[in-house]
Design a protein around this motif. Structure first.
Motif, short mmCIF file in Angstrom:
data_model
loop_
_atom_site.label_atom_id
_atom_site.label_comp_id
_atom_site.label_asym_id
_atom_site.label_seq_id
_atom_site.Cartn_x
_atom_site.Cartn_y
_atom_site.Cartn_z
N GLU A 9 0.93 -1.14 -0.25
CA GLU A 9 0.10 -0.07 -0.21
C GLU A 9 0.87 1.01 -0.03
OE1 GLU A 9 -3.90 -1.04 2.05
OE2 GLU A 9 -2.83 -1.01 3.42
N PHE A 10 0.60 2.15 -1.03
CA PHE A 10 1.84 3.41 -1.26
C PHE A 10 1.20 4.36 -1.83
CE2 PHE A 10 4.67 -0.52 -1.94
CZ PHE A 10 5.12 -0.34 -0.97
N VAL A 11 1.76 5.67 -1.52
CA VAL A 11 0.03 6.64 -2.18
C VAL A 11 1.38 7.48 -3.10
CG1 VAL A 11 1.10 7.73 0.02
CG2 VAL A 11 -0.62 9.19 -1.71
N GLY A 12 0.97 7.86 -4.27
CA GLY A 12 2.04 8.35 -5.48
C GLY A 12 1.92 10.00 -5.20
N SER A 13 3.18 11.30 -5.79
CA SER A 13 2.68 12.50 -6.23
C SER A 13 3.58 12.58 -6.71
CB SER A 13 3.57 12.33 -4.22
OG SER A 13 3.67 14.08 -4.32
N LEU A 14 3.49 13.54 -8.02
CA LEU A 14 3.43 14.28 -9.00
C LEU A 14 3.53 15.52 -8.80
CD1 LEU A 14 3.69 13.95 -12.50
CD2 LEU A 14 1.69 14.49 -12.59
N ASP A 15 4.31 15.82 -8.88
CA ASP A 15 5.50 17.15 -8.32
C ASP A 15 6.04 17.97 -9.90
OD1 ASP A 15 6.84 18.81 -7.42
OD2 ASP A 15 7.67 18.47 -5.95
N CYS A 16 4.79 18.89 -10.15
CA CYS A 16 5.58 19.56 -11.34
C CYS A 16 5.78 21.12 -11.36
CB CYS A 16 4.42 19.84 -11.80
SG CYS A 16 4.92 20.37 -13.86
N GLY A 17 7.37 20.96 -11.00
CA GLY A 17 7.97 22.88 -10.09
C GLY A 17 8.08 23.24 -11.36
N THR A 18 9.30 24.18 -11.24
CA THR A 18 9.22 25.03 -12.29
C THR A 18 10.31 25.01 -13.26
OG1 THR A 18 9.22 27.47 -10.26
CG2 THR A 18 10.00 27.81 -12.87
N THR A 19 11.06 23.31 -13.12
CA THR A 19 12.62 23.21 -13.96
C THR A 19 12.48 21.99 -14.16
OG1 THR A 19 13.75 23.36 -12.46
CG2 THR A 19 14.02 25.42 -13.73
N SER A 20 11.51 21.35 -13.08
CA SER A 20 11.45 19.31 -13.52
C SER A 20 10.29 19.12 -12.77
CB SER A 20 12.48 19.18 -13.20
OG SER A 20 12.63 18.87 -11.26
N THR A 21 9.64 17.76 -13.70
CA THR A 21 8.75 16.99 -12.96
C THR A 21 9.30 16.11 -12.05
OG1 THR A 21 7.07 17.96 -14.45
CG2 THR A 21 6.72 15.53 -13.47
N ARG A 22 8.43 15.55 -10.67
CA ARG A 22 8.88 14.06 -10.19
C ARG A 22 7.76 13.73 -9.99
NH1 ARG A 22 12.28 16.34 -5.39
NH2 ARG A 22 10.46 18.54 -5.65
N PHE A 23 7.90 11.67 -10.05
CA PHE A 23 6.73 11.18 -9.51
C PHE A 23 7.07 10.78 -8.47
CE2 PHE A 23 4.02 7.64 -9.30
CZ PHE A 23 3.07 8.46 -8.99
N ILE A 24 6.95 10.46 -6.92
CA ILE A 24 7.53 10.15 -5.91
C ILE A 24 6.55 8.54 -5.43
CG2 ILE A 24 8.94 10.00 -3.53
CD1 ILE A 24 9.98 13.06 -4.46
N ILE A 25 7.14 7.40 -5.26
CA ILE A 25 5.81 6.89 -4.15
C ILE A 25 6.18 6.39 -3.00
CG2 ILE A 25 5.17 4.57 -4.19
CD1 ILE A 25 5.82 4.39 -7.52
N PHE A 26 5.07 6.57 -2.15
CA PHE A 26 5.63 7.13 -0.42
C PHE A 26 4.86 5.64 -0.38
CE2 PHE A 26 6.24 11.18 -1.65
CZ PHE A 26 6.95 12.28 -0.85
N ASP A 27 5.42 5.38 1.56
CA ASP A 27 5.32 4.14 1.60
C ASP A 27 4.00 5.33 3.23
OD1 ASP A 27 6.75 4.88 3.81
OD2 ASP A 27 7.38 2.70 4.06
N ARG A 28 4.17 4.30 4.05
CA ARG A 28 2.72 4.65 5.04
C ARG A 28 3.35 6.06 5.89
NH1 ARG A 28 -0.11 0.56 8.04
NH2 ARG A 28 -1.11 2.71 9.79
N TYR A 29 5.02 5.69 6.21
CA TYR A 29 6.15 5.96 7.18
C TYR A 29 6.58 7.94 6.17
CZ TYR A 29 4.92 2.06 9.43
OH TYR A 29 4.86 0.94 10.06
N ALA A 30 6.56 7.74 5.41
CA ALA A 30 7.35 8.53 4.38
C ALA A 30 8.30 8.12 4.03
CB ALA A 30 7.40 10.25 5.21
N ASN A 31 9.02 6.85 3.71
CA ASN A 31 9.82 6.81 2.94
C ASN A 31 9.78 6.72 1.71
OD1 ASN A 31 11.32 5.87 5.53
ND2 ASN A 31 10.32 4.09 5.51
#
Length: 529
Positions: A9-31
């Motif tokens: 069970e994980f949660v994803g975050s799509l972070d579209c900034g000014t110069t780059s985009t990231r997609f980060i998948i976190f576990d429940r502890y923010a690892n």
């Protein structure tokens, strides 16, 4: 292969900034379980102009999602382990597209673009002479606009960017006249595309982003007809307003097809949530391309009398009371280091600035007012110009590098002092995050010249984590609930490093006085046409 993968069970975050985009998948502890980051092109067609290609931004979003999911599977997890995703984004950047085709009508105008200086001057005059309707009565002057939106007239916000597009780009004007124009900030564009684009994608905008457009009433969280009238815009261009933590729909294609989209939030408000600043008075500062200090004011709108913005922090669900904050926005932070690297060739990579600046204990009397696109909070002077002053034959590149980092500290102190005046509270500690905080020298200078403790968490992807928390809360994943901060007590608990002031009060105040003189020298340089 998929049968051999574990299901988590994980949660994803799509972070579209000014110069780059990231997609980060976190576990429940923010690892961080998996991630992918891709830069996208920047366009500078004229001095002071900054544009993005909306399709190119979206291509990086799709590629980052696919790349992170591939890494997740490589680590032994199924892609179905991602239960929900959130989106966080550069704010104020203005995207326009055709309702009929779903395609962009022009490049996007980026938040730090200053081409609309003359439009700002025109509308300041209009505000003074004609005024705007507030609570059923015509009021004149800048305070009338602040009362409705919490914001001043500035090149920073979206409304006059749209106005400029309509006035200067034929395709945008024709679409506006024909009711074919869709406007959105970056989260709106991403949500539209993720939910299918074309004629089926959702045209929505989240309230923390909408509060940065000069078109939303801060108290009602609704688009305000009086603001549309003042800027000469049609209501048909506007997206539907939605809360920050809410299920808006599902991803329509790609590696995460069918996964709910459960959180949309402006990047700085996302960092406030990621730092778990849920109580009134808690403050964070993100040092990225720019620097942004946010001070949680709870459910109360605190009107600033000292150059800050009143803005929405987040809203939990359609029936949730909005949480507000005071914000101080600094246009230039990490971008000044990039300038040293890419334009001045003083360093080969951004992290080298720390070693260069550490060669001397001070800047040798040099001050660098990094007003590349005017000054934002608390000065609000679009006519200010970048200024390096105090140069002598003793000055070296190391002094200029240190002056660049010191500018970041002085700007931060200026905003923090305004927050203390507006809130009546003494702020002794600031939580920090963002790429610029990786260097210890930057943090030491910030604490020395700011005169406060700087707390740097071990896990500093606070912006992405904030949108992940909001998305997880929308479906109560892991039991998270942002209205009950205690449900997040296991999130992001890794250790922090604290930087304390080391120089004397007298030395600090002497340098602060020099900074204030330098700022005055930089102001009023650019004359609007």
């Amino acid at each position: 292969m998929s049968s051999q993968l574990r299901h988590g069970e994980f949660v994803g975050s799509l972070d579209c900034g000014t110069t780059s985009t990231r997609f980060i998948i976190f576990d429940r502890y923010a690892n961080i379980v998996a991630q992918r980051q891709i830069e996208f092109p920047q366009y500078y067609p004229q001095p002071g102009w900054h544009e993005h290609d909306a399709d190119e931004m979206m291509e990086t979003c799709d590629s980052c999602i696919d790349g992170a999911v591939e890494e997740l599977q490589g680590a032994g997890w199924t892609k179905e382990s991602v239960k929900v995703i959130g989106v966080t984004n550069q704010r104020e950047t203005t995207v326009v597209w055709s309702r009929k085709t779903g395609k962009p009508l022009s490049r996007a105008i980026v938040w730090d673009d200053t081409r609309i200086r003359s439009l700002v001057a025109q509308h300041e005059k209009k505000l003074a002479e004609v005024g705007i309707e507030v609570d059923g009565k015509i009021q004149k002057g800048a305070e009338a606009l602040r009362k409705l939106t919490g914001l001043p007239l500035s090149t920073y916000f979206s409304a006059l960017k749209i106005r400029w597009m309509i006035d200067n780009w034929e395709a945008v004007r024709k679409a506006h006249d024909a009711d074919d124009l869709c406007f959105g900030t970056v989260e709106s564009w991403i949500a539209f595309r993720l939910t299918g684009g074309g004629t089926t994608g959702q045209h929505i905008s989240e309230v923390s982003n909408a509060s940065r457009t000069l078109l939303m009433n801060l108290a009602t969280l609704q688009w305000d007809p009086a603001l549309l009238k003042f800027f000469g815009l049609k209501a048909s261009i506007l997206p539907k307003l939605v809360p920050t933590s809410h299920v808006y729909g599902n991803v329509a294609y790609g590696s995460l097809k069918g996964v709910p989209i459960g959180g949309l939030v402006g990047d700085q408000q996302g960092a406030l949530v990621g730092n778990k600043c849920f109580k009134r008075g808690e403050t964070k500062c993100t040092f990225g391309t720019g620097a942004f200090l946010l001070f949680n004011t709870g459910t109360e709108i605190v009107e600033s009398n000292h150059g800050l913005l009143s803005t929405v922090a987040y809203q939990d669900g359609v029936n949730g009371k909005p949480v507000y904050c005071l914000e101080g926005s600094i246009a230039v932070a990490g971008s000044a280091i990039k300038w040293l690297r890419d334009s001045m060739f003083m360093i080969n990579s951004a992290h080298e600035v720390n070693a260069l600046a550490s060669k001397y204990p001070d800047s040798g009397g040099v001050y660098f007012v990094t007003a590349f696109s005017g000054l934002l909070a608390p000065y609000w002077d679009p006519t200010a110009a970048g200024t390096i002053i105090g140069i002598t034959s003793y000055t070296t590149p190391a002094h200029i590098a240190r002056a660049t980092l010191e500018a970041n500290a002085f700007n931060t102190r200026a905003v923090l002092e305004s927050m203390q005046l507006d809130s009546g509270e003494q702020l002794k500690t600031v939580k920090v995050d963002g790429g610029m905080t990786n260097g210890d020298t930057v943090m030491e200078i910030l604490a020395d010249l700011g005169g406060f403790e700087v707390v740097r968490p071990e896990m500093r992807e606070s912006t992405a984590l904030g949108s992940a928390i909001l998305a997880g809360s929308a479906i109560k994943l892991f039991g998270w609930d942002i209205s009950k901060p205690e449900t997040l007590h296991e999130v992001n608990t890794a250790g922090s490093m604290v930087f304390k002031p080391r120089i004397s009060d007298g030395d600090r105040e002497k340098r602060w006085a020099g900074w204030q003189r330098a700022v005055e020298k930089s102001r009023g340089w650019e004359v609007p046409e």
